[in-house]
Each structure stands twice: as C-alpha cells, then as structure tokens.
Design an enzyme around this catalytic site. Structure first.
Site, mmCIF file in Angstrom:
data_model
loop_
_atom_site.group_PDB
_atom_site.id
_atom_site.type_symbol
_atom_site.label_atom_id
_atom_site.label_comp_id
_atom_site.label_asym_id
_atom_site.label_seq_id
_atom_site.Cartn_x
_atom_site.Cartn_y
_atom_site.Cartn_z
ATOM 1 N N HIS A 52 0.854 -1.183 0.000
ATOM 2 C CA HIS A 52 0.000 0.000 0.000
ATOM 3 C C HIS A 52 0.893 1.237 0.000
ATOM 4 O O HIS A 52 2.113 1.128 0.142
ATOM 5 C CB HIS A 52 -0.903 0.019 1.245
ATOM 6 C CG HIS A 52 -0.127 0.216 2.503
ATOM 7 N ND1 HIS A 52 0.524 -0.825 3.144
ATOM 8 C CD2 HIS A 52 0.140 1.327 3.219
ATOM 9 C CE1 HIS A 52 1.153 -0.357 4.206
ATOM 10 N NE2 HIS A 52 0.951 0.955 4.279
ATOM 11 N N HIS B 43 5.826 6.659 -0.932
ATOM 12 C CA HIS B 43 6.543 5.431 -1.247
ATOM 13 C C HIS B 43 5.649 4.228 -0.970
ATOM 14 O O HIS B 43 4.678 4.334 -0.237
ATOM 15 C CB HIS B 43 7.826 5.317 -0.418
ATOM 16 C CG HIS B 43 7.557 5.142 1.042
ATOM 17 N ND1 HIS B 43 7.236 6.200 1.863
ATOM 18 C CD2 HIS B 43 7.515 4.036 1.825
ATOM 19 C CE1 HIS B 43 7.030 5.754 3.093
ATOM 20 N NE2 HIS B 43 7.180 4.437 3.093
#
Length: 178
Positions: A37, A121
């Site tokens: 995720h 990220h």
C-alpha cells in the site's frame, strides 16, 4: 482501540512486479501481496468513537484524481543499514497535494499524524536491527518500471497485528472529485 491509517491500494496488475524485488537479505521482513500500500496519513491507535470523525473529515478532502508512475527503489536509512526498502512514485506533487489536503482536515479535527514529513513510497520491506546491505538491490532496480497507479480514491485502513505480519482491512473508501 483500532490502529488506523489512510492510504492508497496498489493495483493487482503491479503487485507481482513489486514482489519480484524480494531477495534474501539479513533482517528483511518482506511485505506480502495483501500488505502492499502507500500510506497518506498514519493515525495510530484511535478511540472507537473518533473513527467516524476521521471518516467525516476525509470526506471533505479536495484533490483531483491523478496517475502515478511506480518506478525505482530506495531506502530509508543507509543502503548498508536500511530501515525500510521502498518503491518510488512520480510525480510526487499531485500526491503531495492530496496528502496535504487530508492532513489539514485531520489536524483540524484534532488528530496527530505520525508520518511527517510526507515522502510518498510503497514499502517493500522493513528491517530488523541487524539488516544486511541493499546496495546491490538499489542499483539493480534504480530505474525499474513497476507500472501505473491510478489515484481515483483513497481508503481508511485498519491494521491488525498478526504473527505473520499485519493484516490491513479497508474500512471506508473516499472517491476523489473530478
């Protein structure tokens, strides 16, 4: 008390390529397919009665949909002593605008965010104290293209710790206005 965070789901089409980065590295705790995720705002432990407030505030977020290119890997910490290995996303500006709108709403509602400053990220691995070097991995994947991440919505995840790693459950989805 649930542990919550807002984030982006990763499309099934790019998960296999992200998982192919995995190689044996001392101290690495690799994320599995369900754990991939991108975190927008980490709330941590939240009282049950404040979950509805977090959702109400998230519904007020204003940001246009966008599309991200998932490319390259990097790390937090030094390559010889990494803390986190991640895949990068660009352009960061559009995603930063979404994150800033969400953060402003949450802070106005009295929430304290745990992941400041924001560096978009996708976590691939977390490392224990005695981590091995990822320098060769960074070089091998510095320009690897993993695919496209369409950002049409974001979600509120609940994180439930398990011995084999945390399980993330989507509690609510928030669609971005065009």
């Amino acid at each position: 008390m649930p542990k919550l965070f807002f984030g982006l789901e990763i499309p099934e089409t790019i998960k296999p390529d992200l998982l192919r980065v995995q190689k044996p590295v001392d101290g690495a705790r690799w994320q599995n397919e369900q754990q991939l995720h991108l975190t927008l705002a980490f709330l941590g432990q939240v009282d049950e009665h404040r979950v509805a407030l977090a959702c109400d505030l998230a519904r007020k977020v204003t940001a246009p949909p966008c599309e991200l290119d998932v490319r390259g890997v990097g790390c937090f910490g030094s390559p010889d002593h990494p803390k986190i290995l991640w895949a990068g996303v660009t352009p960061e500006q559009a995603l930063s605008e979404l994150q800033q709108s969400l953060a402003a709403q949450l802070i106005s509602g009295g929430f304290k965010l745990k992941n400041q400053p924001f560096k978009p990220h996708i976590t691939l691995s977390r490392f224990r104290a005695r981590a091995g070097s990822v320098a060769a991995m960074l070089k091998a994947h510095e320009n690897t293209a993993f695919g496209t991440l369409p950002v049409n919505d974001f979600v509120l995840f609940e994180s439930t710790p398990r011995p084999e790693g945390s399980v993330y459950t989507v509690l609510e989805r928030f669609v971005l206005a065009h």
